[in-house]
Scaffold this motif. Structure first.
Motif, short mmCIF file in Angstrom:
data_model
loop_
_atom_site.label_atom_id
_atom_site.label_comp_id
_atom_site.label_asym_id
_atom_site.label_seq_id
_atom_site.Cartn_x
_atom_site.Cartn_y
_atom_site.Cartn_z
N VAL A 195 0.85 -1.18 0.00
CA VAL A 195 0.00 0.00 0.00
C VAL A 195 0.89 1.24 0.00
O VAL A 195 1.70 1.43 0.91
N GLU A 196 0.76 2.07 -1.02
CA GLU A 196 1.64 3.23 -1.16
C GLU A 196 1.00 4.51 -0.63
O GLU A 196 1.69 5.42 -0.20
N GLN A 204 6.93 6.48 -6.92
CA GLN A 204 7.05 6.17 -8.34
C GLN A 204 8.21 6.95 -8.96
O GLN A 204 8.96 6.42 -9.79
N ALA A 205 8.38 8.21 -8.55
CA ALA A 205 9.51 8.99 -9.05
C ALA A 205 10.83 8.34 -8.64
O ALA A 205 11.78 8.25 -9.43
N GLY A 260 23.89 18.72 4.39
CA GLY A 260 23.23 19.42 3.29
C GLY A 260 23.53 18.85 1.92
O GLY A 260 22.67 18.85 1.03
N ARG A 261 24.75 18.36 1.73
CA ARG A 261 25.11 17.84 0.41
C ARG A 261 24.29 16.60 0.07
O ARG A 261 23.82 16.44 -1.06
N VAL A 262 24.11 15.71 1.03
CA VAL A 262 23.33 14.51 0.78
C VAL A 262 21.88 14.87 0.48
O VAL A 262 21.26 14.32 -0.45
N GLN A 263 21.32 15.81 1.24
CA GLN A 263 19.93 16.19 1.00
C GLN A 263 19.76 16.80 -0.37
O GLN A 263 18.79 16.50 -1.09
N ALA A 264 20.69 17.65 -0.78
CA ALA A 264 20.61 18.25 -2.12
C ALA A 264 20.79 17.19 -3.21
O ALA A 264 20.20 17.29 -4.29
N PHE A 265 21.59 16.19 -2.91
CA PHE A 265 21.87 15.12 -3.87
C PHE A 265 20.65 14.23 -4.09
O PHE A 265 20.32 13.88 -5.22
N THR A 266 19.96 13.89 -3.00
CA THR A 266 18.87 12.91 -3.11
C THR A 266 17.49 13.53 -3.29
O THR A 266 16.57 12.85 -3.73
N ARG A 267 17.34 14.81 -2.95
CA ARG A 267 16.02 15.45 -3.02
C ARG A 267 15.38 15.34 -4.41
O ARG A 267 14.17 15.03 -4.51
N PRO A 268 16.12 15.53 -5.50
CA PRO A 268 15.49 15.44 -6.84
C PRO A 268 15.02 14.04 -7.21
O PRO A 268 14.27 13.87 -8.18
N TRP A 269 15.48 13.02 -6.48
CA TRP A 269 15.11 11.64 -6.83
C TRP A 269 13.63 11.39 -6.69
O TRP A 269 13.10 10.43 -7.28
#
Length: 271
Positions: A195-196, A204-205, A260-269
């Motif tokens: 259940v999503e 899905q993104a 901050g770098r990790v959050q900026a890296f993964t946020r667009p995923w």
């Protein structure tokens, strides 16, 4: 001849690592939960002109102690342990049951810890040995919808990094190997929430992004050779990556003092 115990060898990089280590002259015991699934491993070994001892070993089962004792009885002391067995899990906190979190800990963290404890006394007494644990770039970079998986991989990296300095005093080298995306059955075996709910669009993104990454993944054979390199290298390093992509991925986190770098890296995923 060094005796190498390799877990999770029915397919993928574990299979290729086992064959490669045998080709480099180690006495390899290749283990998996169900040896009836060893056809591809045996075929790969035949193609490489090497022999392996294939045995049953479920890293989550307490019977692993008897399995290790049987290996030692037949082959002698284990001087190399490759903790490769693992399984993925997709889902964010609300979607996960505690049972699912426990299952990730069992296979990706507690299993390698238990096997390490089983082989370490003999290595310490011998004054030599190598313990190599295949983690993931997810052991250094927390990723969306990988809460349980990354949590377990972070845990095993922390355990092994803490152990490394102490074990080294007794001649035992402890390392982790961090692959990025590898073309294997790992994705097919990943659990996904039934259940999503409100997370459906974000999930899905993430799934679409991940599918693209695995479409351009490192081959399992290349990753297996990188694992074998970590085992057999004269250079001792705690942290190894299997590809340039993995180097770049892990580097985002290791230099990220405020997160901050990790959050900026993964946020667009997730769109």
């Amino acid at each position: 001849m060094d005796v190498a115990l390799v877990t999770g060898t029915s397919s993928g990089m574990g299979m290729h690592a086992a064959v490669e280590l045998a080709a480099r002259g180690l006495d390899v015991v290749a283990t998996m939960r169900d040896p009836r699934r060893a056809d591809r491993l045996r075929a790969a070994a035949d193609d490489a002109g090497v022999s392996l001892d294939v045995r049953a070993l479920d890293v989550t089962d307490p019977a692993r102690a008897e399995a290790v004792a049987g290996i030692v009885a037949d082959h002698g002391p284990i001087s190399v342990l490759v903790n490769n067995a693992g399984r993925g899990m997709v889902g964010t906190a609300e979607q996960l049951s505690l049972q699912q979190v426990q299952e990730q800990l069992d296979v990706n963290y507690l299993g390698p810890v238990a096997l390490t404890k089983l082989v370490l006394p003999a290595m310490r007494e011998a004054g030599r040995g190598r313990i190599v644990t295949v983690t993931s770039v997810g052991g250094a970079v927390g990723q969306p919808f990988a809460d349980a998986y990354c949590g377990a991989k972070f845990a095993v990296e922390g355990f092994m990094q803490s152990l490394a300095a102490v074990a080294e005093r007794f001649g035992v080298r402890v390392s982790v190997v961090e692959p990025a995306a590898v073309a294997s059955e790992f994705v097919a075996n990943v659990d996904r929430p039934a259940v999503e709910g409100p997370y459906a669009e974000l999930l899905q993104a993430y799934v679409d992004r991940t599918a693209g990454a695995f479409a351009n993944a490192q081959s399992a054979a290349d990753a297996g050779r990188a694992i074998a390199d970590a085992v057999t290298s004269e250079e001792h390093r705690f942290r190894w990556q299997t590809s340039e992509a993995a180097v770049g991925f892990v580097g985002v986190s290791l230099a990220d003092l405020d997160g901050g770098r990790v959050q900026a890296f993964t946020r667009p995923w997730i769109g």
